[in-house]
Design an enzyme around this catalytic site. Structure first.
Site, short mmCIF file in Angstrom:
data_model
loop_
_atom_site.label_atom_id
_atom_site.label_comp_id
_atom_site.label_asym_id
_atom_site.label_seq_id
_atom_site.Cartn_x
_atom_site.Cartn_y
_atom_site.Cartn_z
N ASP A 158 0.82 -1.22 0.00
CA ASP A 158 0.00 0.00 0.00
C ASP A 158 0.85 1.27 0.00
OD1 ASP A 158 -2.16 -1.79 0.33
OD2 ASP A 158 -2.03 -1.63 2.52
N GLU A 217 -11.30 0.18 -3.95
CA GLU A 217 -10.54 0.72 -2.80
C GLU A 217 -9.29 1.41 -3.33
OE1 GLU A 217 -9.48 -2.66 -0.37
OE2 GLU A 217 -8.15 -3.50 -1.89
#
Ligand code: FUB
Length: 328
Positions: free
Chosen positions: A19, A226
């Site tokens: 991420d 997302e």
């Protein structure tokens, strides 16, 4: 001494990272990743396998230098409101202070978004006692615009709980829209001057197709899942995100930070591992895509590694799609 980084290879191998949110601060590339732990967890759709506890900040002097691990920057034990699952963070700088924004489950199991501050981009960061009032779901990404206004983009389906907030409060039984209904969009809220709260309640961002119609929930190659990221290029705003179930990073373009955005295409084709998550940053005269995959761990969904590659634009402002495995 760590080896210089290479495109499409893990930028660090001594721990698992995921991420990545990349920024240029103080003349270097700083990367704010999740820190995947090397432990065994069964995978499920709720994301329980992503059971992270802390953050480490990485930096690179330039795009050819080794990545430096600055050590633990924030741990869940030091966040009073948070219980577990320190998921994808982002960072921003305003008025000489560095802000680390991060999602975690609170003591009721509900994802909220918190903020921690530091005088250094490398941390350590000190958490505020409470999460941002009115925050929910996961994957904060903050754009400080040219006029110094700051916007937070966030939201994620499934384990990220975005479906549960359609009515404005948390409903544990709420399900997402039917396939022929408009998909849920990411949320955006302008941040207050001190970056510690929202100026107004978060709004949903509209992502439209080429005919100006909302992308539908069943359009899994294009609908938002997302991992939002917004960057500016040639005066336009580029909203990029993960499509989740179809494992792509795609993008849409708009004229205003809060949208609407019109879908354009794919930035990154699927990587090894279920999740895909990215950021885009300009360093000197080049643009880079930071992303992750699970190749180093042999495909474990919850043991990912941050990588990066050069990102190029066509003359018309569209982005050239990146193959994460160009040598295959
Ligand atoms: O790392 C945990 C979650 O997986 C992130 O918040 C999502 O974006 C996905 O990468």
């Amino acid at each position: 001494m760590t080896a210089p980084v290479k495109f499409n290879q893990p930028i660090v191998t001594h721990m698992y990272t995921a991420d990545p949110s990349a920024h240029v601060f103080e003349g270097k590339i700083y990367i704010y990743p999740s820190h995947d732990l090397d432990h065994e967890r069964a995978s499920n759709d709720n994301g329980d396998q992503y059971d992270m506890e802390d953050y480490h900040v990485l930096s690179m002097d330039d795009a050819a230098s080794a990545a430096v691990d600055h050590g633990e920057a924030l741990h869940v034990r030091d966040v009073p409101w948070a219980k577990q699952q320190m998921w994808a963070p982002d960072a921003a700088c305003k008025n000489g202070t560095y802000y680390l924004f991060f999602p975690a489950r609170d003591h009721d199991g509900i994802f909220r978004i918190g903020v921690a501050t530091s005088s250094s981009p490398a941390g350590p960061f000190a958490a505020q006692p409470s999460y941002l009032p009115g925050s929910f779901s996961i994957d904060p990404a903050v754009l400080v615009d040219d006029d110094d206004r700051a916007y937070m983009y966030f939201g994620g389906l499934w384990g990220g709980q975005l479906e549960k907030w359609q009515g404005g409060t948390f409903d544990p039984d709420a399900e997402g829209p039917a396939p022929n209904e408009p998909a849920l969009g990411p949320r955006v809220a302008e941040l207050s001057e001190d970056m510690l709260s929202f100026k107004d309640a978060p709004r949903e961002i509209a992502i439209l197709d080429e005919d100006g119609q909302p992308i539908l929930a069943g359009d899994e190659d294009r609908r938002y899942f997302e991992g939002p990221w917004v960057h500016r290029y040639n005066g336009l705003y580029y909203l990029s995100y993960s499509t989740g179930t179809t494992h792509k990073i795609v993008y849409a373009v708009g004229e205003h930070p809060m949208g609407p955005y019109t879908f354009k295409g794919t930035i990154l084709t699927p990587v090894i591992g279920w999740t895909t998550h990215h950021s885009i940053v300009q360093f000197r005269d080049k643009w880079y895509l930071f992303y992750h995959d699970s190749s180093l761990s042999g495909g474990a969904d919850n043991k990912r590694s941050v990588k990066f590659a050069e990102l190029r634009y066509n003359d018309d402002g569209t982005i050239v799609a990146i193959d994460p495995y160009p040598e295959k």
